[in-house]
Write a protein that holds these residues in place. Structure first.
Motif, PDB file in Angstrom:
ATOM      1  N   PRO A   1       0.835  -1.197   0.000  1.00 14.71           N
ATOM      2  CA  PRO A   1       0.000   0.000   0.000  1.00 14.71           C
ATOM      3  C   PRO A   1       0.871   1.249   0.000  1.00 14.71           C
ATOM      4  O   PRO A   1       2.033   1.206   0.413  1.00 14.71           O
ATOM      5  CB  PRO A   1      -0.787  -0.126   1.309  1.00 14.71           C
ATOM      6  CG  PRO A   1       0.112  -0.932   2.204  1.00 14.71           C
ATOM      7  CD  PRO A   1       0.806  -1.896   1.289  1.00 14.71           C
ATOM      8  N   PRO A   2       0.347   2.380  -0.474  1.00 17.51           N
ATOM      9  CA  PRO A   2       1.133   3.620  -0.439  1.00 17.51           C
ATOM     10  C   PRO A   2       1.441   4.023   0.997  1.00 17.51           C
ATOM     11  O   PRO A   2       0.637   3.797   1.905  1.00 17.51           O
ATOM     12  CB  PRO A   2       0.216   4.635  -1.129  1.00 17.51           C
ATOM     13  CG  PRO A   2      -1.168   4.072  -0.995  1.00 17.51           C
ATOM     14  CD  PRO A   2      -0.999   2.588  -1.039  1.00 17.51           C
ATOM     15  N   VAL A   3       2.611   4.615   1.187  1.00 12.82           N
ATOM     16  CA  VAL A   3       3.028   5.050   2.518  1.00 12.82           C
ATOM     17  C   VAL A   3       2.781   6.546   2.650  1.00 12.82           C
ATOM     18  O   VAL A   3       3.277   7.338   1.846  1.00 12.82           O
ATOM     19  CB  VAL A   3       4.521   4.734   2.754  1.00 12.82           C
ATOM     20  CG1 VAL A   3       4.976   5.308   4.092  1.00 12.82           C
ATOM     21  CG2 VAL A   3       4.766   3.239   2.706  1.00 12.82           C
ATOM     22  N   LEU A   4       2.001   6.926   3.652  1.00  4.97           N
ATOM     23  CA  LEU A   4       1.735   8.328   3.924  1.00  4.97           C
ATOM     24  C   LEU A   4       2.749   8.837   4.946  1.00  4.97           C
ATOM     25  O   LEU A   4       3.379   8.059   5.665  1.00  4.97           O
ATOM     26  CB  LEU A   4       0.303   8.496   4.444  1.00  4.97           C
ATOM     27  CG  LEU A   4      -0.802   7.924   3.540  1.00  4.97           C
ATOM     28  CD1 LEU A   4      -2.157   8.081   4.201  1.00  4.97           C
ATOM     29  CD2 LEU A   4      -0.770   8.595   2.173  1.00  4.97           C
ATOM     30  N   GLU A   5       2.906  10.143   5.007  1.00  3.46           N
ATOM     31  CA  GLU A   5       3.881  10.707   5.944  1.00  3.46           C
ATOM     32  C   GLU A   5       3.575  10.290   7.377  1.00  3.46           C
ATOM     33  O   GLU A   5       4.443   9.875   8.111  1.00  3.46           O
ATOM     34  CB  GLU A   5       3.909  12.236   5.821  1.00  3.46           C
ATOM     35  CG  GLU A   5       4.567  12.723   4.537  1.00  3.46           C
ATOM     36  CD  GLU A   5       6.046  12.422   4.490  1.00  3.46           C
ATOM     37  OE1 GLU A   5       6.700  12.430   5.549  1.00  3.46           O
ATOM     38  OE2 GLU A   5       6.564  12.180   3.393  1.00  3.46           O
TER      39      GLU A   5
END
Length: 253
Positions: free
Chosen positions: A170-174
């Motif tokens: 999954p995309p990594v958010l800050e």
């Protein structure tokens, strides 16, 4: 004309000697330096069922990776390197995908490897682009290394595994989290927070050349902050484009 990239196993002595020369070029190995990998060891891997693969762009060797079978039914990727002129052209990703397919064809469950936790681009590639999972922090894993890239200091590494069957990460958010190592390299007390953030230097390779003492302080900070958190039961959940490890307490990796 479009470039044609192919990854194929390397077996014969001439091909392995070419691979040895390329790895030395990638590492910037000088006379008197340790080679990135001994040629005789690479030959042994290739001829006893291990993995030695070469990446070719229009028939020119531009990448090499070598690994051996591990006792946990995985392939351990010991070394991988891409020629400077071929970086940013998908060669590294293609090599890792080839390794994973090679492992899956042999019924292996994962590919494992180590990398320097201070090198941002490697952390982002391994953890965010590929989705490899951190299994442990290994202080001075190889001992001092003088091979052209490493500076002879402690060789701290993160050990990661990449399952042969895994969906896209999954995309990594800050994300939020208490800072355990800040952007100056200072270690802070997390006080058992559920989420943590750990900074990395912008360019540790240049820092090692320009200010070895500062690079050494960063290494010690990550051993304390990141390594300490892993020992306390945290797990790495991602790595941001801006250079932060994200960690959460407990749970399956």
């Amino acid at each position: 004309m479009a470039e044609h990239l192919i990854i194929r196993p390397l077996h014969d002595t001439g091909a392995l000697q070419r691979a040895d020369r390329l790895l030395r070029e990638v590492w910037g190995t000088r006379r008197g330096d340790d080679p990135p990998m001994l040629l005789d060891l690479m030959c042994a891997f290739a001829h006893t069922g291990g993995y030695v693969g070469g990446a070719f762009l229009d028939d020119e060797l531009v990448g090499v990776a070598a690994g051996f079978l591990a006792g946990d039914h995985s392939l351990h990727s010991h070394i991988a390197g891409v020629a400077a002129k071929a970086r940013g052209r998908g060669v590294g990703r293609a090599i890792k995908e080839h390794q994973r397919a090679w492992a899956a064809e042999r019924g292996l469950v994962a590919v494992s490897w180590t990398f320097d936790p201070l090198v941002r681009r490697n952390a982002f590639f391994n953890l965010t682009r590929l989705g490899a999972q951190v299994r442990g922090y290994l202080p001075d894993f190889y001992g001092p290394m003088s091979d052209g890239i490493n500076d002879g200091g402690p060789s701290d590494r993160l050990f990661v595994t990449w399952p042969t069957e895994q969906a896209a990460p999954p995309p990594v958010l800050e994300g939020d989290g208490v800072v355990v190592v800040d952007e100056t390299g200072a270690v802070r007390d997390a006080e058992g927070a559920p989420l943590l953030r750990c900074a990395t230097p912008a360019d540790v390779e240049s820092l090692r050349a320009a200010d070895p003492a500062a690079a050494g302080r960063w290494r010690a900070a990550l051993e304390s902050g990141l390594g300490g958190a892993l020992e306390q039961g945290y797990r790495v959940t991602g790595f941001t484009r801006s250079g932060w490890y994200l960690l959460a307490r407990g749970g399956a990796a």
